[in-house]
Design an enzyme around this catalytic site. Structure first.
Site, PDB file in Angstrom:
ATOM      1  N   ILE A   1       0.833  -1.211   0.000  1.00 28.26           N
ATOM      2  CA  ILE A   1       0.000   0.000   0.000  1.00 28.26           C
ATOM      3  C   ILE A   1       0.865   1.256   0.000  1.00 28.26           C
ATOM      4  CG2 ILE A   1      -1.865   1.189   1.258  1.00 28.26           C
ATOM      5  CD1 ILE A   1      -2.550  -1.633   0.111  1.00 28.26           C
ATOM      6  N   CYS A   2       0.367   2.303  -0.624  1.00 29.41           N
ATOM      7  CA  CYS A   2       1.145   3.533  -0.775  1.00 29.41           C
ATOM      8  C   CYS A   2       1.108   4.389   0.485  1.00 29.41           C
ATOM      9  CB  CYS A   2       0.641   4.316  -1.971  1.00 29.41           C
ATOM     10  SG  CYS A   2       0.755   3.339  -3.458  1.00 29.41           S
ATOM     11  N   GLU A   3       1.682   3.850   1.537  1.00 30.04           N
ATOM     12  CA  GLU A   3       1.813   4.559   2.819  1.00 30.04           C
ATOM     13  C   GLU A   3       3.063   4.029   3.497  1.00 30.04           C
ATOM     14  OE1 GLU A   3      -0.150   6.881   4.046  1.00 30.04           O
ATOM     15  OE2 GLU A   3      -1.900   6.657   2.735  1.00 30.04           O
TER      16      GLU A   3
END
Ligand SMILES: *Cc1c(COP(=O)(O)O)cnc(C)c1O
Length: 391
Positions: free
Chosen positions: A338-340
């Site tokens: 995930i883009c975090e």
């Protein structure tokens, strides 16, 4: 927990998925009920920890009650078959719609969290010609000695009624015949492993119990909530928590008056060890400062590490056991897709040298795991597998 056959069955499945061992769940429930019954205690299950259908059905069949924190959880508990007379409804922000629905379904009790809420429930019940059975959730200012994000019983927390508001509550109970005060409710936090916290809670409960008794209210129910913690570091060491020790504390320190009932609302302690998140390594990234294992599961499947810096044991499942002993160990940051940057299951985790396609288990994920799954990044719907489907 995972023998060769189970791992071979996992290899056939699309990952990620939650794996639930319903036999371990049953054994846990039996143990909790057995130890509670020694003292005549009543146990409810906090649905919010896991409301997977088969997990819930297994719990309902054990004869336990339900603790709900939303109108939909109340409806779910009824749909699964929990006895309405064993359903309680807590939560700081119950909407009118949720209150009306719970009144309609004649649940056992509302755990009321503010003076204003008490008045609203009284008014709505009056309009509907119903009696609302209420327990007052008191914030006892007991420090749960747990992570601050899962502490709920301190003065600075949003939960519960403050002690100086109790007189106002009694005024409302006199004003509305539609309100029936049946008890007191407490829940001071989650993942509590220091048993002294429960001892302190008992001392407070006794004080409040006396306070009400002196004013002519002999309460039927003392509900002390949940919060019993589990061992995240060594899930196979104590797959079932020590319920005996836990209940004995309440038996020893709680002063019941007459035939007062004692109720518990356990979530994590009942379901966490029966669930694991099973994932595959997608990529291995070796850097100068860090090595990364990038999994196909992320915070969208298990949010606890990102949300409360929670620790989960990460196990490498591929390869035979003999091979594993000979394998070189490496430190990896185990992360999701995930883009975090908070999408990380563990930093500097010692694991055998890993490759694309290897299976990884993230343990003790049965509580507050699947229920918090999200669609962020437009992820797939969460999948699950039960032990009796693959053995
Ligand atoms: C979450 C919750 C519980 C269960 O907590 P656990 O730590 O999972 O045992 C019990 N009671 C209330 C009111 C809750 O909000």
């Amino acid at each position: 927990m995972f023998n060769k056959n189970i791992i071979a069955a996992f290899e056939q499945k699309e990952t990620p998925f939650y794996y639930y061992d319903l036999d371990l769940l049953r054994a846990t429930l039996n143990e909790a009920l057995k130890e509670a019954q020694v003292h005549g205690f009543h146990v409810h299950y906090a649905l919010k920890a896991n409301f997977n259908d088969r997990v819930l059905k297994t719990i309902q069949q054990s004869g336990i009650g339900a603790d709900c924190v939303s109108g939909n959880e109340v409806l779910k508990a009824i749909e699964i078959g929990f006895d309405r007379n064993m359903i309680v409804f807590a939560g700081v922000g119950k909407s009118d719609k949720e209150i009306l629905s719970a009144l309609e379904h004649d649940i056992f009790a509302f755990n009321v969290e503010s003076v204003q809420e008490l008045e609203i429930i009284g008014g709505l019940a009056q309009k509907k010609n119903k009696i609302a059975k209420v327990a007052l959730r008191i914030n006892p200012n007991v420090d749960a000695q747990t992570h601050k994000y899962i502490t709920t019983g301190l003065d600075e927390n949003k939960f519960g009624i403050k002690t100086w508001e109790l007189n106002d509550c009694l005024e409302l109970i006199k004003k509305y015949p539609s309100l029936e005060l049946i008890g007191l409710h407490f829940h001071v936090g989650s993942q509590i492993v220091d048993m002294n916290v429960f001892k302190s809670l008992c001392v407070k409960v006794n004080e409040f119990n006396n306070w009400f008794d002196e004013r002519g209210y002999r309460l039927k129910v003392l509900n002390v909530g949940g919060g019993l913690g589990v061992d995240y570091t060594n899930p196979d060491g104590e797959p079932i928590v020590d319920f005996r020790r836990y209940f004995e504390i309440f038996n020893k320190f709680l002063e019941r008056k007459g035939d007062q009932e004692v109720h518990f609302e356990l979530g994590r302690a009942l379901v966490s060890q029966c669930g694991s998140l099973i994932s595959r390594v997608l990529y291995v990234k070796n850097g100068i400062k860090k090595n990364f294992l990038i999994l196909d599961a992320g915070m969208t499947e298990l949010m606890r590490p990102a949300l409360y810096q929670a620790y989960h044991k990460i196990e490498h499942l591929s390869g035979s056991e003999i091979e594993m002993h000979e394998k070189e160990l490496v430190h990896y940051d185990v992360v999701g897709p995930i883009c975090e940057s908070t999408d990380c299951f563990g930093k500097e985790v010692e694991l055998p040298v890993s490759h694309r396609g290897d299976m990884i288990a993230i343990r003790t994920a049965g509580a507050y795991g699947e229920v918090m799954a999200s669609k962020y990044n437009l992820r797939d719907e969460i999948r699950y597998v039960y032990n009796d489907e693959i053995q």
